[in-house]
Scaffold this motif. Structure first.
Motif, PDB file in Angstrom:
ATOM      1  N   GLY A 242      16.606  62.520  49.983  1.00  0.00           N
ATOM      2  CA  GLY A 242      16.305  61.252  49.325  1.00  0.00           C
ATOM      3  C   GLY A 242      15.073  61.396  48.451  1.00  0.00           C
ATOM      4  O   GLY A 242      14.295  62.339  48.584  1.00  0.00           O
ATOM      5  N   MET A 243      14.928  60.431  47.531  1.00  0.00           N
ATOM      6  CA  MET A 243      13.755  60.415  46.656  1.00  0.00           C
ATOM      7  C   MET A 243      13.228  58.985  46.557  1.00  0.00           C
ATOM      8  O   MET A 243      14.001  58.034  46.479  1.00  0.00           O
ATOM      9  N   VAL A 244      11.909  58.874  46.568  1.00  0.00           N
ATOM     10  CA  VAL A 244      11.238  57.605  46.306  1.00  0.00           C
ATOM     11  C   VAL A 244      10.380  57.833  45.070  1.00  0.00           C
ATOM     12  O   VAL A 244       9.382  58.559  45.127  1.00  0.00           O
ATOM     13  N   LEU A 245      10.768  57.237  43.953  1.00  0.00           N
ATOM     14  CA  LEU A 245      10.085  57.468  42.691  1.00  0.00           C
ATOM     15  C   LEU A 245       9.249  56.237  42.334  1.00  0.00           C
ATOM     16  O   LEU A 245       9.782  55.146  42.140  1.00  0.00           O
ATOM     17  N   VAL A 246       7.938  56.441  42.273  1.00  0.00           N
ATOM     18  CA  VAL A 246       7.000  55.350  41.999  1.00  0.00           C
ATOM     19  C   VAL A 246       6.652  55.364  40.510  1.00  0.00           C
ATOM     20  O   VAL A 246       6.001  56.289  40.027  1.00  0.00           O
ATOM     21  N   SER A 247       7.104  54.354  39.785  1.00  0.00           N
ATOM     22  CA  SER A 247       6.868  54.257  38.335  1.00  0.00           C
ATOM     23  C   SER A 247       7.195  55.573  37.626  1.00  0.00           C
ATOM     24  O   SER A 247       6.337  56.155  36.951  1.00  0.00           O
ATOM     25  N   PRO A 248       8.425  56.084  37.773  1.00  0.00           N
ATOM     26  CA  PRO A 248       8.743  57.368  37.129  1.00  0.00           C
ATOM     27  C   PRO A 248       8.653  57.280  35.614  1.00  0.00           C
ATOM     28  O   PRO A 248       9.042  56.272  35.015  1.00  0.00           O
ATOM     29  N   ALA A 249       8.098  58.298  35.019  1.00  0.00           N
ATOM     30  CA  ALA A 249       7.952  58.323  33.554  1.00  0.00           C
ATOM     31  C   ALA A 249       9.308  58.527  32.899  1.00  0.00           C
ATOM     32  O   ALA A 249      10.216  59.125  33.476  1.00  0.00           O
ATOM     33  N   GLY A 250       9.432  58.034  31.682  1.00  0.00           N
ATOM     34  CA  GLY A 250      10.657  58.220  30.912  1.00  0.00           C
ATOM     35  C   GLY A 250      10.419  59.112  29.715  1.00  0.00           C
ATOM     36  O   GLY A 250       9.274  59.347  29.315  1.00  0.00           O
ATOM     37  N   ILE A 251      11.487  59.637  29.153  1.00  0.00           N
ATOM     38  CA  ILE A 251      11.411  60.512  27.992  1.00  0.00           C
ATOM     39  C   ILE A 251      12.253  59.904  26.878  1.00  0.00           C
ATOM     40  O   ILE A 251      13.439  59.622  27.068  1.00  0.00           O
ATOM     41  N   HIS A 252      11.647  59.683  25.710  1.00  0.00           N
ATOM     42  CA  HIS A 252      12.361  59.117  24.578  1.00  0.00           C
ATOM     43  C   HIS A 252      13.051  60.231  23.781  1.00  0.00           C
ATOM     44  O   HIS A 252      12.414  61.216  23.403  1.00  0.00           O
ATOM     45  N   VAL A 253      14.326  60.064  23.551  1.00  0.00           N
ATOM     46  CA  VAL A 253      15.043  61.031  22.729  1.00  0.00           C
ATOM     47  C   VAL A 253      14.523  60.985  21.298  1.00  0.00           C
ATOM     48  O   VAL A 253      14.313  62.014  20.652  1.00  0.00           O
ATOM     49  N   GLN A 254      14.297  59.767  20.797  1.00  0.00           N
ATOM     50  CA  GLN A 254      13.722  59.595  19.467  1.00  0.00           C
ATOM     51  C   GLN A 254      12.438  58.784  19.603  1.00  0.00           C
ATOM     52  O   GLN A 254      12.470  57.560  19.758  1.00  0.00           O
ATOM     53  N   SER A 255      11.308  59.475  19.579  1.00  0.00           N
ATOM     54  CA  SER A 255      10.030  58.814  19.748  1.00  0.00           C
ATOM     55  C   SER A 255       9.613  58.126  18.457  1.00  0.00           C
ATOM     56  O   SER A 255       9.948  58.587  17.365  1.00  0.00           O
ATOM     57  N   PRO A 256       8.859  57.025  18.561  1.00  0.00           N
ATOM     58  CA  PRO A 256       8.323  56.394  17.342  1.00  0.00           C
ATOM     59  C   PRO A 256       7.337  57.327  16.662  1.00  0.00           C
ATOM     60  O   PRO A 256       6.802  58.264  17.269  1.00  0.00           O
ATOM     61  N   LEU A 257       7.079  57.063  15.396  1.00  0.00           N
ATOM     62  CA  LEU A 257       6.264  57.955  14.574  1.00  0.00           C
ATOM     63  C   LEU A 257       4.891  58.195  15.185  1.00  0.00           C
ATOM     64  O   LEU A 257       4.419  59.339  15.233  1.00  0.00           O
ATOM     65  N   TYR A 258       4.234  57.145  15.688  1.00  0.00           N
ATOM     66  CA  TYR A 258       2.879  57.303  16.218  1.00  0.00           C
ATOM     67  C   TYR A 258       2.851  58.213  17.433  1.00  0.00           C
ATOM     68  O   TYR A 258       1.832  58.839  17.735  1.00  0.00           O
ATOM     69  N   ALA A 259       3.974  58.312  18.150  1.00  0.00           N
ATOM     70  CA  ALA A 259       4.031  59.179  19.331  1.00  0.00           C
ATOM     71  C   ALA A 259       4.289  60.629  18.970  1.00  0.00           C
ATOM     72  O   ALA A 259       4.136  61.506  19.793  1.00  0.00           O
ATOM     73  N   ARG A 260       4.709  60.876  17.704  1.00  0.00           N
ATOM     74  CA  ARG A 260       5.019  62.247  17.296  1.00  0.00           C
ATOM     75  C   ARG A 260       3.899  62.888  16.498  1.00  0.00           C
ATOM     76  O   ARG A 260       4.003  64.027  16.096  1.00  0.00           O
ATOM     77  N   VAL A 261       2.801  62.142  16.282  1.00  0.00           N
ATOM     78  CA  VAL A 261       1.724  62.639  15.440  1.00  0.00           C
ATOM     79  C   VAL A 261       1.125  63.912  16.005  1.00  0.00           C
ATOM     80  O   VAL A 261       0.816  64.873  15.290  1.00  0.00           O
ATOM     81  N   GLY A 262       0.971  63.943  17.335  1.00  0.00           N
ATOM     82  CA  GLY A 262       0.314  65.119  17.939  1.00  0.00           C
ATOM     83  C   GLY A 262       1.237  66.265  18.221  1.00  0.00           C
ATOM     84  O   GLY A 262       0.809  67.277  18.783  1.00  0.00           O
ATOM     85  N   GLU A 263       2.492  66.156  17.892  1.00  0.00           N
ATOM     86  CA  GLU A 263       3.443  67.229  18.203  1.00  0.00           C
ATOM     87  C   GLU A 263       3.246  68.439  17.278  1.00  0.00           C
ATOM     88  O   GLU A 263       2.858  68.293  16.126  1.00  0.00           O
TER      89      GLU A 263
END
Length: 263
Positions: A242-263
């Motif tokens: 079993g798994m108990v996931l507390v506020s699991p993070a998500g991954i955007h397939v297409q991130s908004p522009l501001y999130a891709r600046v540091g890539e």
């Protein structure tokens, strides 16, 4: 002449000296009492005020106070000071990273809790609130064999090692959640299974299999999901019941522009 009259009028007005007198008295008293004595007195008053509430008083006594944080030597020191057993196991991943897997052992228990921290965190998060308010301690009280995972780069200086002695800092820190999910977590879980199989080897085959529950926070939750899905897709056992996931993070397939600046 007008300015002189104004100044004279202001000087003739009664001033409120209450705050000044109060501050002076407090200053005189505080100067006469050494800080250590004043601190002891303050703690005594707090303890007396909390004494009617046994649960609160117990939590306060056993909490890792800020006053002694500089004296603590990592999670192991915190756990031992709370009166619990502690082990540290160093696990080597397939790509050569040495990571720390910490344990509050209940060797004879089939119940296992594997706890994985989130981004910019460490196993400290599971013991930070002391013995009466931290999940790791409470799980151990309930009979669980508790394992605290540390992703690569976390867990203290002794865990910041690699099989390649010539690896550069840039090379060492060049990893992502993919390595956490597909290297770090599998290495930890395989070590947990080996450890528990050894602990329970004297029992029957049905009783020798541990029941492992994963508890993960934030990025640790996302990595745990990625691990389980990857194992299933490759027709490999993930060993989790079993798994108990507390506020699991998500991954955007297409991130908004501001999130891709540091890539």
């Amino acid at each position: 002449l007008r300015k002189a009259r104004k100044d004279g009028a202001e000087s003739s007005r009664p001033r409120n000296t209450g705050y000044t007198v109060k501050g002076a008295v407090l200053g005189m008293v505080s100067l006469q009492i050494p800080r250590a004595i004043f601190r002891t007195f303050r703690r005594g008053v707090a303890k007396a005020a909390l004494s009617p509430f046994s649960m609160v008083g117990s939590a306060t006594r056993r909490f890792v106070h800020l006053d002694n944080v500089d004296e603590l030597q990592g999670v192991g020191d915190i756990v031992r000071r709370q009166g619990y057993p502690y082990e540290e196991i160093f696990v080597t991943t397939r790509d050569g990273y040495r990571i720390s897997l910490e344990r509050l052992p209940n060797p004879g228990s089939k119940k296992v809790l594997f706890m994985q921290h989130g981004v910019m965190d460490s196993s400290f998060t599971w013991v930070a609130n002391g013995a009466d308010a931290s999940l790791a301690f409470q799980a151990h009280n309930e009979g669980y064999d508790v394992f605290l995972g540390n992703f690569r780069g976390a867990g203290g200086e002794r865990a910041h090692q690699h099989l390649n002695p010539n690896i550069t800092k840039d090379e060492y820190w060049n990893f992502s959640i993919n390595e956490h999910a597909f290297e770090d977590i599998p290495a930890c879980i395989q070590q947990i299974v080996r450890t528990k199989m050894g602990d329970l080897s004297s029992k029957s085959e049905s009783d020798a299999r541990p029941s492992i529950i994963a508890v993960a926070h934030s990025m640790g939750g996302a990595a745990m999901l990625m691990y389980a899905i990857n194992q299933r897709e490759n027709k490999l056992a993930h060993h989790l019941d079993g798994m108990v996931l507390v506020s699991p993070a998500g991954i955007h397939v297409q991130s908004p522009l501001y999130a891709r600046v540091g890539e």
